[in-house]
Write a protein that holds these residues in place. Structure first.
Motif, short mmCIF file in Angstrom:
data_model
loop_
_atom_site.label_atom_id
_atom_site.label_comp_id
_atom_site.label_asym_id
_atom_site.label_seq_id
_atom_site.Cartn_x
_atom_site.Cartn_y
_atom_site.Cartn_z
N PRO A 339 0.71 -1.18 -0.10
CA PRO A 339 -0.15 0.04 0.03
C PRO A 339 0.90 1.23 0.05
CG PRO A 339 -1.01 -1.69 1.41
CD PRO A 339 0.40 -2.08 1.01
N ALA A 340 1.83 1.34 0.66
CA ALA A 340 2.87 2.54 0.68
C ALA A 340 3.30 2.78 -0.79
CB ALA A 340 3.84 2.21 1.80
N VAL A 341 3.81 1.66 -1.50
CA VAL A 341 4.44 2.06 -2.86
C VAL A 341 3.15 2.54 -3.69
CG1 VAL A 341 5.48 0.92 -4.56
CG2 VAL A 341 6.16 0.28 -2.37
N MET A 342 2.05 1.89 -3.56
CA MET A 342 0.72 2.36 -4.39
C MET A 342 0.53 3.79 -4.34
SD MET A 342 0.33 -0.18 -6.44
CE MET A 342 -1.17 0.08 -7.09
N ASP A 343 0.37 3.96 -3.10
CA ASP A 343 -0.07 5.40 -2.57
C ASP A 343 0.94 6.54 -3.46
OD1 ASP A 343 -1.92 4.38 -1.09
OD2 ASP A 343 -1.12 4.75 0.78
N GLN A 344 2.07 6.01 -3.44
CA GLN A 344 3.02 6.91 -3.92
C GLN A 344 3.09 6.96 -5.72
OE1 GLN A 344 6.50 5.38 -2.04
NE2 GLN A 344 7.01 6.95 -0.62
N MET A 345 2.67 5.82 -6.12
CA MET A 345 2.95 5.66 -7.67
C MET A 345 1.48 5.94 -8.25
SD MET A 345 5.79 4.87 -8.18
CE MET A 345 6.79 5.76 -7.13
N ARG A 346 0.38 5.81 -7.44
CA ARG A 346 -0.81 5.50 -8.11
C ARG A 346 -1.04 6.92 -9.17
NH1 ARG A 346 -3.43 4.42 -4.05
NH2 ARG A 346 -3.54 2.11 -4.56
N PRO A 347 -0.51 7.97 -8.73
CA PRO A 347 -0.90 9.33 -9.54
C PRO A 347 -0.33 9.31 -10.71
CG PRO A 347 -0.50 10.11 -7.39
CD PRO A 347 -0.07 8.53 -7.33
N TYR A 348 0.72 8.60 -11.13
CA TYR A 348 1.37 8.50 -12.39
C TYR A 348 1.06 7.28 -13.32
CZ TYR A 348 4.91 11.41 -10.35
OH TYR A 348 5.71 12.58 -9.96
N PHE A 349 0.05 6.47 -12.58
CA PHE A 349 -0.61 5.18 -13.48
C PHE A 349 -0.95 5.90 -15.02
CE2 PHE A 349 -0.85 1.88 -9.90
CZ PHE A 349 0.74 1.73 -9.97
N SER A 375 13.02 10.40 -13.76
CA SER A 375 14.01 11.68 -13.38
C SER A 375 13.57 12.36 -12.10
CB SER A 375 14.51 12.34 -14.70
OG SER A 375 15.10 11.54 -15.66
N GLY A 376 14.46 12.88 -11.26
CA GLY A 376 14.03 13.89 -10.45
C GLY A 376 13.78 13.07 -9.10
N ALA A 377 12.76 13.47 -8.10
CA ALA A 377 12.45 13.08 -7.03
C ALA A 377 12.03 11.68 -7.08
CB ALA A 377 11.61 14.04 -6.38
N ILE A 378 11.29 11.24 -8.04
CA ILE A 378 10.72 10.14 -8.09
C ILE A 378 11.63 8.93 -8.48
CG2 ILE A 378 10.09 10.09 -10.74
CD1 ILE A 378 7.82 8.88 -10.53
N ALA A 379 12.72 9.31 -8.72
CA ALA A 379 13.91 8.39 -8.97
C ALA A 379 14.36 7.64 -7.44
CB ALA A 379 15.17 9.00 -9.77
N HIS A 380 14.02 8.61 -6.39
CA HIS A 380 14.69 8.08 -5.07
C HIS A 380 13.52 7.06 -4.63
CE1 HIS A 380 17.69 11.13 -4.16
NE2 HIS A 380 16.49 12.04 -4.76
N LEU A 381 12.55 6.72 -5.34
CA LEU A 381 11.27 5.69 -4.97
C LEU A 381 11.59 4.40 -5.66
CD1 LEU A 381 8.38 8.07 -4.69
CD2 LEU A 381 9.92 7.68 -3.07
N ASP A 382 10.89 3.50 -5.26
CA ASP A 382 10.93 2.20 -6.08
C ASP A 382 9.91 2.28 -7.21
OD1 ASP A 382 10.65 -0.46 -7.18
OD2 ASP A 382 9.44 -1.32 -5.13
N CYS A 383 10.50 2.33 -8.33
CA CYS A 383 9.40 2.85 -9.42
C CYS A 383 9.10 1.48 -10.18
CB CYS A 383 10.34 3.75 -10.50
SG CYS A 383 10.94 5.29 -9.96
N SER A 384 9.35 0.48 -9.81
CA SER A 384 8.87 -1.02 -10.44
C SER A 384 7.36 -1.09 -10.57
CB SER A 384 9.32 -2.13 -9.54
OG SER A 384 8.82 -2.24 -8.69
#
Length: 549
Positions: A339-349, A375-384
């Motif tokens: 859930p933590a990953v999904m909350d961060q990634m969901r806006p980008y789907f 690139s940018g701040a998002i690259a610090h996260l798990d982008c898988s």
């Protein structure tokens, strides 16, 4: 790495007890044997249960195996308090409420390729039957006649055979045609050149395929791009006397056009197993089926004993893969992410889906490599999750099976695609930037996007800086920049009652190459594209359809 993250919060056996599976429809014992032999599984075959009885007992089970006789609806899913997986031993999932299952965290799998060999063999059976007039000769002899001359056939050896769609079925058909000493051409812009080489198939575009072939067979899914793919325009390009087959999906081959071509002699022989209306009822289909030089069957491509065994084995393997925490090749919905990953990634789907749709329609020729850049701040996260969701959106338009975040990587491997993920914490002018690069023999296409207040925007095409909100219908042109070009574009579109919602222009220098992107209120037909190309002397022009936008 991507695949492991998909199962981060899935524990198939949290208590250590045996996984309890109920089988509610007739499924071959050979397929169930895999499950019976596994000590981690307790299997109950309970056929003929009433709805009330099934609802009363389903709460005991972790998985259910069905065919078409059991409806897995909201009521059943609500009663299935321990259910983790629904396995449909067949292709269709019409009897499963997939969306509701997804909302409850229940994975749904099916067996879309258990009939692969069956469909390929049926294609060759129909082709040979048509070429050697087997149905008519059989009926003649059984009717007491002894006529040979009227059933003089044609051989496959030395013929040029075209295969549209080189997925699992089409690839097998191509291999079998080569065994009959045909020269095989292929048309499939979504497979790699390596796969075509491995099959011994020379890739060409659809127009060249139509011009060159003595035999043409289609093996694609039915979707927006393939509906009516073989119609009057394509038939007009073909040699007189061509042989046509459709053992894929009804509607890919334009049936009224086929009827006219058979009647005129443009098509000498044809064979069809699938229909736009099943069972066929329209007068056009009845007239088509009655054609003497057409061999027909009632959608028998998957109807073999072996195929029925295969679908049972396939869903059993999916359940075992789930227990082993391995990737599920034929999942049709999504398991839950962390859930933590999904909350961060969901806006980008949505952005990932738009980039995939946009980039894919710019490609000319086959796709070999897909690169996702963050690139940018998002690259610090798990982008898988973004990589796999973008890949699923990309392949969902072109693959011959449902593609989602569970099976996208496996589908890409089967298609021979190289998939890369690149990250950089330097975002340049944007705090976060996502870049998709598609590569193939015809060159590379790059499209970049970001989110502005949660809304996808495309900010780069190739090496042009752009800035526009993607819309459902768009138009992209490149041309030599000179005065009056924008006016010409507006004039041509206006003459065809196509309204421009907005326009974005990119260029490197004055009077250099310009790239213009327009949002339009309706699709731009091919004749209008050609008129625009001539009016602007465009070096590139493409109408885009972005359903995700």
């Amino acid at each position: 790495m991507v695949r492991d993250s998909l199962y981060a919060d899935l524990d198939p056996n949290p208590t250590g007890d045996a996984m309890k599976i109920i089988v509610t429809d007739e499924v071959t014992g050979e397929g169930l044997a895999l499950l019976r032999e596994d000590p981690r599984i307790s299997l109950d075959v309970r056929l003929g249960l009433s709805i009330e009885a099934l609802h009363a007992c389903i709460g005991e089970y972790d998985a259910i195996i069905t065919r078409s006789g059991t409806t897995v609806d909201r009521a059943l899913l609500d009663a299935a308090t321990n259910l983790k997986i629904v396995a449909r031993a067949g292709v269709g999932i019409d009897n499963v409420d997939v969306d509701y299952a997804s909302s409850k965290g229940v994975i749904v799998v099916n067996a879309p390729f258990g009939n692969t060999n069956s469909a390929a063999e049926h294609t060759l059976a129909l082709l040979l039957s048509a070429c050697r007039h087997v149905p008519a000769a059989n009926a003649s002899l059984k009717g007491g006649e002894w006529k040979r001359a009227k059933f003089t056939g044609v051989e496959l050896k030395g013929k040029v055979a075209g295969v549209i769609g080189l997925g699992k079925v089409g690839g097998r058909v191509a291999t079998r045609l080569k065994a009959f000493e045909c020269e095989v051409l292929g048309c499939d812009p979504y497979i790699s050149a390596k796969r075509a080489h491995d099959l011994g198939v020379r890739l060409v575009d659809l127009a060249d395929l139509c011009r060159s072939c003595d035999i043409l067979t289609v093996h694609t899914p039915l979707n927006e791009e393939t509906r009516g793919m073989i119609g009057p325009d394509q038939l007009a390009l073909m040699k007189e006397g061509i042989i046509l087959l459709n053992v894929a999906r009804g509607g890919i081959l334009d049936e009224p056009a086929l009827l006219a071509a058979l009647q005129s002699g443009q098509v000498s022989l044809a064979a069809v197993d699938v229909w736009s209306e099943e069972p066929p009822k329209s007068e056009v289909l009845k007239a088509l089926i009655a054609q003497e030089r057409l061999v027909v069957t009632p959608h028998l491509g998957a109807n073999t004993q072996e195929a029925q065994v295969n679908v049972a084995i396939d869903v059993s393997k999916e359940i075992l893969a789930y227990l082993d925490r391995a990737p599920l090749e034929n999942a049709v919905n999504l398991p839950r992410f962390d859930p933590a990953v999904m909350d961060q990634m969901r806006p980008y789907f949505k952005l990932m889906a738009v980039l995939g749709e946009f980039g894919l329609q710019l490609m000319k020729g086959n796709l070999d490599r897909v690169t996702f850049g963050f690139s940018g701040a998002i690259a610090h996260l798990d982008c898988s999750p973004l990589t796999v969701s973008g890949l699923a959106a990309l392949l969902g338009r072109v693959a011959d099976q449902p593609v989602n975040m569970v099976n996208a990587g496996l589908v890409a491997e089967r298609m021979g695609l190289v998939v890369e993920e690149r990250k950089s914490t330097l975002g340049g002018a944007f705090s976060n930037l996502v870049t998709l690069t598609l590569e193939g023999p015809g060159g590379a296409r790059t499209v970049s996007g970001t989110l502005f207040e949660g809304t996808p925007r495309i900010v780069g095409l190739r090496d042009y800086a752009m800035d526009f909100m993607p819309e459902e219908h768009m138009l992209l042109l490149s041309y030599a920049d000179r005065p009056g070009m924008i006016g010409k574009i507006g004039t041509v579109l206006g003459q065809h009652d196509i309204n421009i919602a907005f326009m974005n222009l990119g260029r490197r220098e004055r009077k250099g190459e310009a790239m213009v992107v327009l949002s339009v209120d309706s699709p731009v037909p091919a004749p209008v594209l050609e008129e625009l190309r001539k009016a602007t002397e465009a070096t590139f022009i493409q109408a885009l359809h972005l359903p995700s936008a």
